[in-house]
Design an enzyme around this catalytic site. Structure first.
Site, PDB file in Angstrom:
ATOM      1  N   LYS A   1       0.823  -1.448   0.229  1.00 25.43           N
ATOM      2  CA  LYS A   1       0.082  -0.071   0.143  1.00 25.43           C
ATOM      3  C   LYS A   1       0.888   1.144  -0.162  1.00 25.43           C
ATOM      4  O   LYS A   1       0.373   2.276  -0.514  1.00 25.43           O
ATOM      5  CB  LYS A   1      -0.914   0.023   1.249  1.00 25.43           C
ATOM      6  CG  LYS A   1      -2.190  -0.828   0.936  1.00 25.43           C
ATOM      7  CD  LYS A   1      -3.186  -0.909   1.999  1.00 25.43           C
ATOM      8  CE  LYS A   1      -4.367  -1.565   1.548  1.00 25.43           C
ATOM      9  NZ  LYS A   1      -5.509  -1.437   2.764  1.00 25.43           N
TER      10      LYS A   1
ATOM     11  N   ASP B   1     -12.217   2.379   0.292  1.00 22.08           N
ATOM     12  CA  ASP B   1     -12.349   2.109   1.469  1.00 22.08           C
ATOM     13  C   ASP B   1     -13.247   3.038   2.222  1.00 22.08           C
ATOM     14  O   ASP B   1     -14.058   2.782   3.173  1.00 22.08           O
ATOM     15  CB  ASP B   1     -11.140   1.784   2.295  1.00 22.08           C
ATOM     16  CG  ASP B   1     -10.578   0.530   1.989  1.00 22.08           C
ATOM     17  OD1 ASP B   1     -10.881  -0.376   1.426  1.00 22.08           O
ATOM     18  OD2 ASP B   1      -9.186   0.218   2.262  1.00 22.08           O
TER      19      ASP B   1
END
Ligand code: NAP
Length: 288
Positions: free
Chosen positions: A70, A106
């Protein structure tokens, strides 16, 4: 129909072998009658460069990024969307003319999955990583009153506070280390308690031991972003106290649907029966 009509999507990370995202995305693709494939590929920082080059050449449309990539992925992006910049974390990439565009789904995934209103309410958020960033973004948009962030590494929570105080000036934000006494004092004023750490995951040996369910009051909603296992110790505690709760499965489902929307560049209307079906199949898979 030629082979090239198949739309290709990948999940990159390590480990990805037990990911349920391929099953979930296949269900979405079938629902929308899209000929496509979504595969999980084990990739580390060492081979990320060559994997990305090959995905670009092979006409792949979209990628999801998971641990441990990430942070590494950011240096490979050609463009960062406003939402990813705001959240400060990328979990979705669209490949457009061989250029990599970073997005975050998200935040919206959490927002859509949250079954209660938090407007003008106090929230306790455990964690200060990528999931916590996305959740803080949603909480700000939902106009909660105050967010108290608890994190093992307090400097990471302080960085979040500094950044998000500017982004949401009307919301009170506080930070703390993992402190049982403060948590006990603050929880009585909170409507929502969220675990946004990886503590409690199947692969993780630890539990959130400093959160004692004895602290919970009847009106508290307990949210755990973890979905494997479906019931963490935190969720079990909430269940035993008769509280309302949810795990991270709906967040996963909604963020996955948002990723697909971005990759295809179109709205994807759905009936609630789609979410129910996907939730049931993934629950079954996680119980196997
Ligand atoms: P991350 O950026 O690596 O952050 C991990 C967080 O967990 C940090 O706050 C870290 O604290 C904390 N942590 C890790 N080990 C700990 C320990 N032993 N004791 C106390 N705190 C610890 O990871 P992330 O991307 O935010 O993911 C966090 C969790 O959310 C994972 O379980 C992930 O699967 C889940 N998640 C779920 C969804 C969903 O759709 N349901 C979406 C995204 C993420 P430090 O800062 O002190 O290291």
């Amino acid at each position: 129909m030629g082979k090239n009509d198949t739309k290709k999507f990948y999940l990159l990370g390590d480990p990805v072998g037990h990911s349920i995202s391929p099953i979930m995305q296949k269900l979405f693709l079938d629902y929308y009658k899209i000929k496509g494939q979504y595969k999980a590929l084990r990739v580390t920082a060492d081979n990320l460069d060559s994997v990305l080059s090959s995905l670009k050449l092979n006409g792949v449309l979209g990628i999801n990024i998971t641990v441990p990539l990430k942070e590494t992925i950011v240096s490979y992006l050609d463009k960062v969307s406003d939402i990813a910049r705001f959240v400060g974390c990328v979990n979705t990439i669209k490949i457009n003319n061989r250029l990599l565009e970073g997005y975050n789904t998200d935040a919206l995934g959490f927002q859509k999955s949250l079954p209660i209103s938090v407007k003008d309410e106090n929230v306790l958020l455990i964690g200060a990583g990528g999931a916590a960033r996305a959740i803080l973004t949603s909480l700000g948009k939902l106009k909660c009153r105050k967010v108290l962030i608890f994190n093992r590494t307090v400097s990471r929570a302080e960085a979040l506070l500094k950044e998000f105080k500017i982004k949401f000036p009307t919301i009170k934000i506080g930070v703390s280390t993992l402190d049982s006494d403060l948590l006990k004092r603050e929880i009585v004023k909170a409507k929502l308690l969220i675990n946004a750490t990886s503590v409690g995951m199947k692969s993780h040996k630890q539990e959130l031991s400093y959160i004692n369910p004895e602290f919970f009051h009847n009106d508290l909603f307990v949210y755990d972003v973890i979905y494997n296992p479906l019931e963490t110790k935190l969720i079990q505690g909430a269940k035993e106290k008769g509280l309302r709760f949810c795990n991270g499965l709906d967040m996963l489902i909604y963020q996955g649907l948002e990723s697909l929307k971005i990759w295809l560049g179109q709205e994807l209307p759905f009936k609630s029966s789609l979410i129910e079906k996907v939730r049931a199949i993934l629950t079954q898979k996680l119980q196997d």
